[in-house]
Design a protein around this motif. Structure first.
Motif, short mmCIF file in Angstrom:
data_model
loop_
_atom_site.label_atom_id
_atom_site.label_comp_id
_atom_site.label_asym_id
_atom_site.label_seq_id
_atom_site.Cartn_x
_atom_site.Cartn_y
_atom_site.Cartn_z
N PHE A 130 0.82 -1.21 0.00
CA PHE A 130 0.00 0.00 0.00
C PHE A 130 0.85 1.26 0.00
CE2 PHE A 130 -2.42 -3.40 1.93
CZ PHE A 130 -3.63 -3.31 1.27
N ASP A 131 0.38 2.28 -0.71
CA ASP A 131 1.02 3.59 -0.67
C ASP A 131 0.60 4.35 0.57
OD1 ASP A 131 2.42 3.45 -3.20
OD2 ASP A 131 0.44 3.51 -4.12
N GLN A 132 -0.62 4.10 1.01
CA GLN A 132 -1.11 4.76 2.22
C GLN A 132 -2.13 3.84 2.89
OE1 GLN A 132 -3.29 8.57 1.92
NE2 GLN A 132 -1.83 9.27 3.45
N MET A 133 -2.13 3.88 4.23
CA MET A 133 -3.05 3.03 4.99
C MET A 133 -3.85 3.88 5.96
SD MET A 133 -4.16 -0.06 5.62
CE MET A 133 -2.95 -1.07 4.77
N LEU A 134 -5.16 3.72 5.90
CA LEU A 134 -6.06 4.33 6.87
C LEU A 134 -6.59 3.22 7.76
CD1 LEU A 134 -6.26 6.32 4.34
CD2 LEU A 134 -8.41 6.98 5.34
N TYR A 135 -6.70 3.52 9.03
CA TYR A 135 -7.24 2.55 9.98
C TYR A 135 -8.45 3.18 10.65
CZ TYR A 135 -7.68 -0.58 13.98
OH TYR A 135 -8.16 -1.45 14.91
N LEU A 136 -9.59 2.52 10.53
CA LEU A 136 -10.81 2.97 11.18
C LEU A 136 -10.86 2.32 12.56
CD1 LEU A 136 -13.43 2.81 8.29
CD2 LEU A 136 -11.97 4.70 9.01
N ASP A 137 -10.73 3.14 13.57
CA ASP A 137 -10.68 2.67 14.95
C ASP A 137 -12.07 2.84 15.57
OD1 ASP A 137 -9.81 1.78 17.38
OD2 ASP A 137 -8.61 3.56 17.85
N TYR A 169 -4.47 -9.43 16.51
CA TYR A 169 -4.09 -8.40 15.54
C TYR A 169 -3.71 -7.10 16.24
CZ TYR A 169 -4.56 -5.46 11.32
OH TYR A 169 -4.34 -4.59 10.27
N LEU A 170 -4.53 -6.68 17.19
CA LEU A 170 -4.27 -5.43 17.90
C LEU A 170 -2.96 -5.50 18.69
CD1 LEU A 170 -7.87 -4.61 19.15
CD2 LEU A 170 -6.60 -3.41 17.35
N GLU A 171 -2.69 -6.64 19.31
CA GLU A 171 -1.49 -6.77 20.14
C GLU A 171 -0.22 -7.02 19.33
OE1 GLU A 171 -2.38 -9.84 23.00
OE2 GLU A 171 -3.71 -8.51 24.16
N ASN A 172 -0.33 -7.78 18.25
CA ASN A 172 0.86 -8.17 17.50
C ASN A 172 1.17 -7.28 16.31
OD1 ASN A 172 1.87 -10.85 18.73
ND2 ASN A 172 -0.35 -11.03 18.67
N VAL A 173 0.16 -6.72 15.69
CA VAL A 173 0.37 -5.86 14.52
C VAL A 173 0.30 -4.38 14.90
CG1 VAL A 173 -0.49 -5.28 12.21
CG2 VAL A 173 -0.46 -7.67 12.97
N ARG A 174 -0.54 -4.05 15.88
CA ARG A 174 -0.73 -2.67 16.34
C ARG A 174 -1.13 -1.75 15.19
NH1 ARG A 174 4.10 -3.98 17.84
NH2 ARG A 174 5.12 -2.07 17.13
N PRO A 175 -2.27 -2.02 14.56
CA PRO A 175 -2.67 -1.26 13.37
C PRO A 175 -2.86 0.23 13.60
CG PRO A 175 -4.49 -2.56 14.20
CD PRO A 175 -3.27 -3.00 14.95
N GLY A 176 -3.32 0.62 14.77
CA GLY A 176 -3.51 2.04 15.05
C GLY A 176 -2.20 2.81 15.09
N GLU A 177 -1.13 2.14 15.45
CA GLU A 177 0.18 2.78 15.50
C GLU A 177 0.85 2.83 14.13
OE1 GLU A 177 2.74 1.00 18.46
OE2 GLU A 177 1.04 0.75 19.83
N LYS A 178 0.57 1.84 13.29
CA LYS A 178 1.27 1.72 12.02
C LYS A 178 0.57 2.41 10.86
CE LYS A 178 3.73 -2.43 13.24
NZ LYS A 178 3.98 -3.82 12.96
N ALA A 179 -0.71 2.69 10.99
CA ALA A 179 -1.45 3.33 9.91
C ALA A 179 -0.96 4.76 9.69
CB ALA A 179 -2.94 3.34 10.23
N ASP A 180 -1.05 5.23 8.46
CA ASP A 180 -0.69 6.60 8.14
C ASP A 180 -1.72 7.58 8.71
OD1 ASP A 180 1.64 6.00 6.42
OD2 ASP A 180 0.11 5.03 5.18
N ILE A 181 -2.98 7.17 8.68
CA ILE A 181 -4.07 7.99 9.20
C ILE A 181 -4.98 7.09 10.02
CG2 ILE A 181 -6.08 9.41 8.61
CD1 ILE A 181 -4.68 10.09 5.97
N VAL A 182 -5.33 7.53 11.22
CA VAL A 182 -6.27 6.80 12.07
C VAL A 182 -7.53 7.65 12.19
CG1 VAL A 182 -6.74 5.83 14.35
CG2 VAL A 182 -4.44 5.64 13.35
#
Length: 185
Positions: A130-137, A169-182
């Motif tokens: 991906f060029d950019q990642m958004l995470y919907l929290d 997923y939340l504990e091992n990947v931490r999507p909110g921390e890694k996304a470009d935009i949350v």
């Protein structure tokens, strides 16, 4: 989500095409609704956008249920063929895909923006696509309330399959921390 400045979604400089945008979020976080708004926004800017939903690529039931693994493992690791999706969807998206609208010569033009939406998009096997990642929290309680009343009765399935996989997923990947935009949804 309504207060999101959509101009932050695309880079300010000229757009590298195709621009591959990931919309990640746990189940019922509002991904499909958000993507519908994004598609409309991109069209108003004159971009040709195409969207792929990874739920359209779910493996047959016999490959993801009753495999001898724990239910959460089946959901996280077996719901999709991780390598096949990487090769046949994510890598091809970077090469460009046909947009829905036809051009004046009758051929479908390549899209400017490729949107891929789904759960667990930031797993290590896919993140680089991906060029950019958004995470919907979105809070678990809110997401659960978005389920139908009938589905809400199946709490054990949520506990054993979905919520354990989401926790992993939340504990091992931490999507909110890694996304470009949350985005809080």
């Amino acid at each position: 989500m309504s207060n999101l400045d959509l101009t932050k979604v695309l880079p300010q400089a000229s757009l590298k095409t195709p621009f591959v945008l990931g919309i990640d979020g746990l189940s019922r976080s509002g991904k499909t609704t958000f993507v519908t708004k994004l598609e409309h926004y991109f069209k108003t800017l004159g971009y040709r956008a195409v969207t792929f939903h990874i739920d359209d690529y779910i493996e047959p039931r016999n490959r993801r249920y009753d495999t001898g693994h724990e239910e959460w493992f089946e959901y996280y690791f077996l719901q999709w063929d991780i390598e096949k999706l990487k090769e046949e969807l994510f890598e091809k998206a970077k090469e460009g895909v046909k947009a829905d609208q036809g051009s004046s010569n009758g051929e479908s033009p390549l899209s400017d923006v490729v949107i891929i939406e789904g759960v667990f998009l930031q797993r290590k096997e896919w993140r680089g696509s991906f060029d950019q990642m958004l995470y919907l929290d979105c809070a678990k309680a809110v997401r659960f309330q978005r389920e139908t009343a009938e589905t809400q009765q199946k709490v054990k399935k949520f506990e054993d399959r979905y919520w354990k996989a989401e926790k992993y997923y939340l504990e091992n990947v931490r999507p909110g921390e890694k996304a470009d935009i949350v985005i809080e949804s």
